[in-house]
Design an enzyme around this catalytic site. Sequence first.
Site, PDB file in Angstrom:
ATOM      1  N   SER A  50       0.816  -1.213   0.000  1.00 21.75           N
ATOM      2  CA  SER A  50       0.000   0.000   0.000  1.00 21.75           C
ATOM      3  C   SER A  50       0.854   1.269   0.000  1.00 21.75           C
ATOM      4  O   SER A  50       1.799   1.409   0.778  1.00 21.75           O
ATOM      5  CB  SER A  50      -0.927   0.015   1.213  1.00 21.75           C
ATOM      6  OG  SER A  50      -1.628   1.246   1.276  1.00 21.75           O
ATOM      7  N   SER A  77      -0.513   4.151   0.713  1.00 23.22           N
ATOM      8  CA  SER A  77      -1.219   5.125   1.555  1.00 23.22           C
ATOM      9  C   SER A  77      -0.309   5.839   2.550  1.00 23.22           C
ATOM     10  O   SER A  77      -0.417   7.064   2.720  1.00 23.22           O
ATOM     11  CB  SER A  77      -2.374   4.441   2.286  1.00 23.22           C
ATOM     12  OG  SER A  77      -3.388   4.072   1.373  1.00 23.22           O
ATOM     13  N   LYS A 128     -13.554  -4.050   2.258  1.00 23.25           N
ATOM     14  CA  LYS A 128     -14.463  -2.908   2.108  1.00 23.25           C
ATOM     15  C   LYS A 128     -15.916  -3.257   2.428  1.00 23.25           C
ATOM     16  O   LYS A 128     -16.663  -2.405   2.927  1.00 23.25           O
ATOM     17  CB  LYS A 128     -14.354  -2.325   0.696  1.00 23.25           C
ATOM     18  CG  LYS A 128     -13.005  -1.675   0.406  1.00 23.25           C
ATOM     19  CD  LYS A 128     -12.977  -1.042  -0.962  1.00 23.25           C
ATOM     20  CE  LYS A 128     -11.625  -0.381  -1.242  1.00 23.25           C
ATOM     21  NZ  LYS A 128     -11.599   0.316  -2.548  1.00 23.25           N
ATOM     22  N   ASP A 138     -13.856   6.687  -3.161  1.00 19.87           N
ATOM     23  CA  ASP A 138     -13.314   6.237  -4.446  1.00 19.87           C
ATOM     24  C   ASP A 138     -14.001   6.956  -5.615  1.00 19.87           C
ATOM     25  O   ASP A 138     -13.340   7.530  -6.487  1.00 19.87           O
ATOM     26  CB  ASP A 138     -13.480   4.721  -4.600  1.00 19.87           C
ATOM     27  CG  ASP A 138     -12.523   3.929  -3.725  1.00 19.87           C
ATOM     28  OD1 ASP A 138     -11.425   4.442  -3.452  1.00 19.87           O
ATOM     29  OD2 ASP A 138     -12.872   2.815  -3.319  1.00 19.87           O
ATOM     30  N   ASN A 174     -20.422  -5.690 -19.405  1.00 17.02           N
ATOM     31  CA  ASN A 174     -19.648  -6.748 -18.779  1.00 17.02           C
ATOM     32  C   ASN A 174     -19.784  -8.015 -19.611  1.00 17.02           C
ATOM     33  O   ASN A 174     -20.746  -8.186 -20.365  1.00 17.02           O
ATOM     34  CB  ASN A 174     -20.166  -6.988 -17.354  1.00 17.02           C
ATOM     35  CG  ASN A 174     -19.208  -7.818 -16.517  1.00 17.02           C
ATOM     36  OD1 ASN A 174     -18.042  -7.463 -16.358  1.00 17.02           O
ATOM     37  ND2 ASN A 174     -19.690  -8.926 -15.972  1.00 17.02           N
TER      38      ASN A 174
END
Length: 286
Positions: A13, A15, A63, A100, A148
């Site tokens: 990550s 972050s 999440k 996001d 998709n």
Amino acid sequence: MHFAVLGNPIAHSLSPVIHSYFAKILGLKLSYERILVAAPFAKVAADFFAAGGAGCNVTVPCKLEACAFADSLDDNAAAAGAVNTLKRNADGTISGFNTDGPGLVLDLKRLNMLPDNARILIVGAGGAAQGIVQPLLNAGAEQITLANRHAAKAVKIAAKFASSSKVNAVSLNTLNEGQAAHLARHHYAKSFDLVINATSSSLQHMLPPLEPLILQRAGAAYDLMYTPQGGTIFTRCCTELGLKHCADGIGMLIAQAALSLELWTGQRPDIAQAIAYLQRYLQGRA
């Protein structure tokens, strides 16, 4: 102020790098760490906040669990069914947010890639796709098409936004055949104002199975993925097809982090400045 990013795996990550830079340019005193979620997410998150954590980012695969953990959700998190930012409130409750999609919108506006009343094609129907639909609608998108391989997954997402009548779903085969035929008949027609690759295909150095003519006639193309070198196989393909406006997801990465910091501290760092820094960092020049 103590913050962290929670996920598994987590060692990769960026972050901590991003938030340390934010702190530097804003003059904030904060610490930011990576926390591996090797136990149930609720326990790891509860322990973090009990130890004085003010807020945390959440990455895959946590999440959905973060969404269930939060005491309250903002509209974007509720629409996405996922949380990437948790914040401890003064009363001890935990609020869940999803930055996001709003981060994507911020970056698209920075790049002038989101015109008014935009017609947008989102390729893919996973969590990343679902998380960006509501913010794009909020930003004024006129029509959003989800495409998709398996139409059922796209239909399921579109159904969540049925009240807006602005979101539809198709299989990639149907889209490719219909759009290619239409564009071939109407030489100067535009396919979409913006095509967003919300699949992870670029991570495997593969292209989504999209008819090249659709990309060639699009106004702009954006890949949610990014590479240290800048650009992805998808954005390079679009550039080769003649698109003048292509971008990868590094700006979205920075913007969603900036929005998280703003939720925690009330301060938003300069996104363009941070993007330039991260690009230098990834290329070993920072």
